[in-house]
Every structure is written in C-alpha cells, then in structure tokens.
Design a protein around this motif. Structure first.
Motif, PDB file in Angstrom:
ATOM      1  N   GLU A 104       0.798  -1.222   0.000  1.00  0.00           N
ATOM      2  CA  GLU A 104       0.000   0.000   0.000  1.00  0.00           C
ATOM      3  C   GLU A 104       0.838   1.283   0.000  1.00  0.00           C
ATOM      4  OE1 GLU A 104      -4.183  -0.442   0.110  1.00  0.00           O
ATOM      5  OE2 GLU A 104      -2.588  -0.928  -1.289  1.00  0.00           O
ATOM      6  N   PRO A 105       1.931   1.371   0.764  1.00  0.00           N
ATOM      7  CA  PRO A 105       2.730   2.601   0.654  1.00  0.00           C
ATOM      8  C   PRO A 105       3.205   2.870  -0.774  1.00  0.00           C
ATOM      9  CG  PRO A 105       3.390   1.351   2.586  1.00  0.00           C
ATOM     10  CD  PRO A 105       2.465   0.459   1.799  1.00  0.00           C
ATOM     11  N   ILE A 106       3.501   1.806  -1.510  1.00  0.00           N
ATOM     12  CA  ILE A 106       3.965   1.950  -2.893  1.00  0.00           C
ATOM     13  C   ILE A 106       2.816   2.337  -3.810  1.00  0.00           C
ATOM     14  CG2 ILE A 106       5.104   0.801  -4.825  1.00  0.00           C
ATOM     15  CD1 ILE A 106       6.265  -1.198  -2.740  1.00  0.00           C
ATOM     16  N   SER A 107       1.738   1.554  -3.780  1.00  0.00           N
ATOM     17  CA  SER A 107       0.644   1.769  -4.728  1.00  0.00           C
ATOM     18  C   SER A 107      -0.092   3.074  -4.458  1.00  0.00           C
ATOM     19  CB  SER A 107      -0.324   0.588  -4.703  1.00  0.00           C
ATOM     20  OG  SER A 107      -0.854   0.384  -3.420  1.00  0.00           O
ATOM     21  N   LEU A 108      -0.267   3.444  -3.211  1.00  0.00           N
ATOM     22  CA  LEU A 108      -0.949   4.701  -2.905  1.00  0.00           C
ATOM     23  C   LEU A 108      -0.104   5.895  -3.346  1.00  0.00           C
ATOM     24  CD1 LEU A 108      -2.401   3.843   0.616  1.00  0.00           C
ATOM     25  CD2 LEU A 108      -3.665   3.986  -1.534  1.00  0.00           C
ATOM     26  N   ARG A 151       2.037   5.894  -5.910  1.00  0.00           N
ATOM     27  CA  ARG A 151       1.985   5.965  -7.362  1.00  0.00           C
ATOM     28  C   ARG A 151       0.618   6.478  -7.835  1.00  0.00           C
ATOM     29  NH1 ARG A 151       5.845   7.534  -7.377  1.00  0.00           N
ATOM     30  NH2 ARG A 151       5.550   7.809  -9.625  1.00  0.00           N
ATOM     31  N   LEU A 152      -0.453   6.072  -7.157  1.00  0.00           N
ATOM     32  CA  LEU A 152      -1.776   6.585  -7.506  1.00  0.00           C
ATOM     33  C   LEU A 152      -1.864   8.082  -7.258  1.00  0.00           C
ATOM     34  CD1 LEU A 152      -4.759   6.299  -8.283  1.00  0.00           C
ATOM     35  CD2 LEU A 152      -5.219   5.592  -5.914  1.00  0.00           C
ATOM     36  N   THR A 153      -1.367   8.537  -6.112  1.00  0.00           N
ATOM     37  CA  THR A 153      -1.391   9.969  -5.803  1.00  0.00           C
ATOM     38  C   THR A 153      -0.629  10.765  -6.853  1.00  0.00           C
ATOM     39  OG1 THR A 153      -1.494   9.466  -3.429  1.00  0.00           O
ATOM     40  CG2 THR A 153      -0.864  11.700  -4.051  1.00  0.00           C
ATOM     41  N   ALA A 154       0.552  10.287  -7.225  1.00  0.00           N
ATOM     42  CA  ALA A 154       1.344  10.985  -8.236  1.00  0.00           C
ATOM     43  C   ALA A 154       0.605  11.038  -9.573  1.00  0.00           C
ATOM     44  CB  ALA A 154       2.701  10.294  -8.410  1.00  0.00           C
ATOM     45  N   GLY A 155      -0.038   9.953  -9.935  1.00  0.00           N
ATOM     46  CA  GLY A 155      -0.793   9.924 -11.181  1.00  0.00           C
ATOM     47  C   GLY A 155      -1.965  10.881 -11.164  1.00  0.00           C
ATOM     48  N   ILE A 214      -4.969  16.378  -4.645  1.00  0.00           N
ATOM     49  CA  ILE A 214      -5.194  15.421  -3.569  1.00  0.00           C
ATOM     50  C   ILE A 214      -3.837  14.976  -3.042  1.00  0.00           C
ATOM     51  CG2 ILE A 214      -5.242  13.380  -5.080  1.00  0.00           C
ATOM     52  CD1 ILE A 214      -7.595  12.337  -3.362  1.00  0.00           C
ATOM     53  N   ASP A 215      -3.749  14.766  -1.716  1.00  0.00           N
ATOM     54  CA  ASP A 215      -2.478  14.348  -1.140  1.00  0.00           C
ATOM     55  C   ASP A 215      -2.522  12.872  -0.749  1.00  0.00           C
ATOM     56  OD1 ASP A 215      -3.904  14.225   1.283  1.00  0.00           O
ATOM     57  OD2 ASP A 215      -3.125  16.144   1.998  1.00  0.00           O
ATOM     58  N   LEU A 216      -1.367  12.360  -0.384  1.00  0.00           N
ATOM     59  CA  LEU A 216      -1.227  10.933  -0.107  1.00  0.00           C
ATOM     60  C   LEU A 216      -2.115  10.491   1.046  1.00  0.00           C
ATOM     61  CD1 LEU A 216       0.160   8.211  -0.570  1.00  0.00           C
ATOM     62  CD2 LEU A 216       2.056   9.026   0.855  1.00  0.00           C
ATOM     63  N   GLU A 217      -2.198  11.278   2.101  1.00  0.00           N
ATOM     64  CA  GLU A 217      -3.008  10.877   3.248  1.00  0.00           C
ATOM     65  C   GLU A 217      -4.487  10.800   2.888  1.00  0.00           C
ATOM     66  OE1 GLU A 217      -4.483   9.709   6.847  1.00  0.00           O
ATOM     67  OE2 GLU A 217      -2.494   9.501   5.958  1.00  0.00           O
ATOM     68  N   THR A 218      -4.954  11.719   2.058  1.00  0.00           N
ATOM     69  CA  THR A 218      -6.354  11.669   1.613  1.00  0.00           C
ATOM     70  C   THR A 218      -6.597  10.450   0.744  1.00  0.00           C
ATOM     71  OG1 THR A 218      -6.478  14.086   1.689  1.00  0.00           O
ATOM     72  CG2 THR A 218      -8.182  12.936   0.432  1.00  0.00           C
ATOM     73  N   VAL A 219      -5.663  10.142  -0.146  1.00  0.00           N
ATOM     74  CA  VAL A 219      -5.777   8.946  -0.977  1.00  0.00           C
ATOM     75  C   VAL A 219      -5.833   7.704  -0.099  1.00  0.00           C
ATOM     76  CG1 VAL A 219      -4.581   7.525  -2.677  1.00  0.00           C
ATOM     77  CG2 VAL A 219      -4.748   9.989  -3.019  1.00  0.00           C
ATOM     78  N   ARG A 220      -4.964   7.632   0.905  1.00  0.00           N
ATOM     79  CA  ARG A 220      -4.980   6.477   1.807  1.00  0.00           C
ATOM     80  C   ARG A 220      -6.317   6.347   2.523  1.00  0.00           C
ATOM     81  NH1 ARG A 220      -5.646   5.309   6.439  1.00  0.00           N
ATOM     82  NH2 ARG A 220      -5.731   7.496   7.077  1.00  0.00           N
TER      83      ARG A 220
END
Length: 233
Positions: A31-35, A37-41, A49-55
């Motif tokens: 999850e740290p990896i995929s989240l 990469r999703l956030t960056a995309g 949107i930031d990483l914590e919101t995506v998580r």
C-alpha cells in the motif's frame, strides 16, 4: 479459474472452515507503494489530492471505484490510458520495492486450514505481486479478484464469490483485512473479520480503531499472533 470444491467443515470450537486473506496491505506490504503511485498519477491529471487523503479514502478499493469517485468529487475524468499507466507504474515500483509482510509465509503455511485470497486488485497485478514475494504457491488456484464480480468492496460480492467457489458457507469464514471497505464488505457478507495493522500504511493508527469501528472483531499487527487469533475469533 478455480474448480468447485467440497464444502469445508468448521473445526473444533468454531475454528473457521475457510480463512480469506485480502492481499494488498495484508499479505504484501504494497500500500505505501501503490498509494504513492496513484497519488502521483492523480496529481499529474490535475486532481489536487495528497497521499493521506488517498490512503484514507481509497485504500482497499478498486481502480474502477476510485476513478468513479474522482470524477464525481473533483469533476475530472481520467484521460484514455490513465488507469493502465498507473498500473504499469505501480508494477515497476513493485519490481524494485515490494516485500511480503514479515512472517506471513510461515503463518499461512502453518494454518492447517483452507485459505484463499480475495482482493480488489486486478488479476494481473495479483499474480505479479504474489509471485514477486514468493507467496503464489501458497494460494495457487485459490485467488479471487474484484474483476470477477459486479461490485467491489465495500460491497460483499467478492467475499461471497470466494466463499462459494471454495465451497464454504459465509458464516464459517474468517476474513483478514486492512481497510475499512474490506471490513465493511466482509461484515455485509455475513463473515467474521479481523483487522491487520502491520503494513507500512498503518502508522496513523496501529490500534486499528477505524477497523474496529467498521466491525473487525480483533486487531493484530504481527503474524506470529495469527494462530492464537484464529482460535479466539
């Protein structure tokens, strides 16, 4: 495909007939990896949107569901090929960084119970991830993806599908999940569920309060505790 099997029977003192593992964040520390990469995309296509919101919003859900929420909440439709590009980027990152959860291979091998995987990931990513981490032989022929059902988590479809294919009644199954949508889906399927917070994305709440609130009966962080947890569940 997975062939139909005779129905597993519950063990003594209510030991589950079937243990259903989520994959990402439960079997593999992805999850740290995929989240990331999703956030960056999403940022690249203009989603603020930031990483914590995506998580918080999207861990444990399928890409189809995620993109539906992005379109509805941000008014941004992904360009053609976006999902495929994010998936490819994620798999490349997996090749460099992905690891199995500490102790999980030994814990699964020692279960002495039927077990399967039921994941929101697509079948290609599932097999790639389990193969990279050496876990594929433990679940070969017993791997189920949300691509096989009409609705992903938090709906119960995937867990009910996995139980049916494995020949187990839902009430005899125990699910191991790391996300609120996953716990919600398991409870909606009529299954017992425990929460796992040993993944790298759970630094915000190692006690698993969100999972407990969603219906997880117990929370654990270390696969050395799995055997005792199954007896208690």
């Amino acid at each position: 495909m997975c062939e139909d099997r005779p129905a597993p029977r519950p063990g003594p003192a209510g030991v589950p007939a079937l243990v259903v593992f989520d994959c990402d964040g439960v079997l593999i520390d992805s999850e740290p990896i995929s989240l990331a990469r999703l956030t960056a995309g999403l940022n690249r296509i203009g989603v603020a949107i930031d990483l914590e919101t995506v998580r918080a919003r999207f861990a444990g859900t399928s890409m189809a569901s995620i993109m539906g929420h992005i379109a509805a909440d941000y008014g941004i439709s992904a360009p053609e090929g976006f999902v495929e590009a994010v998936k490819a980027d994620t798999l490349r990152a997996f090749d460099r960084e992905l690891r199995a959860m500490a102790g999980v291979a030994e814990a699964v091998a020692a279960l002495g119970l039927p077990a399967c995987v039921a994941s929101s990931s697509d079948p290609v990513r599932l097999r790639h991830s389990l193969g990279l981490t050496g876990l594929l032989p433990l679940f070969e022929g017993r791997i189920f993806s949300s691509a096989e059902v009409p609705r992903g988590k938090p709906f119960p479809d995937l867990f009910l599908h996995a139980a049916a294919r494995m020949g187990a009644a839902p009430e005899t199954c125990l699910v191991i999940e790391d996300s609120v949508p996953g716990v919600t889906a398991a409870r909606a399927a009529g299954m017992r569920v425990v929460g796992f917070t040993g993944g790298g994305h759970w630094g915000h709440d190692r006690a698993g309060a969100d999972l407990a609130a969603a219906g997880a009966a117990r929370i654990f962080r270390d696969y050395r505790d799995l055997a005792g947890l199954l007896r208690a569940a």
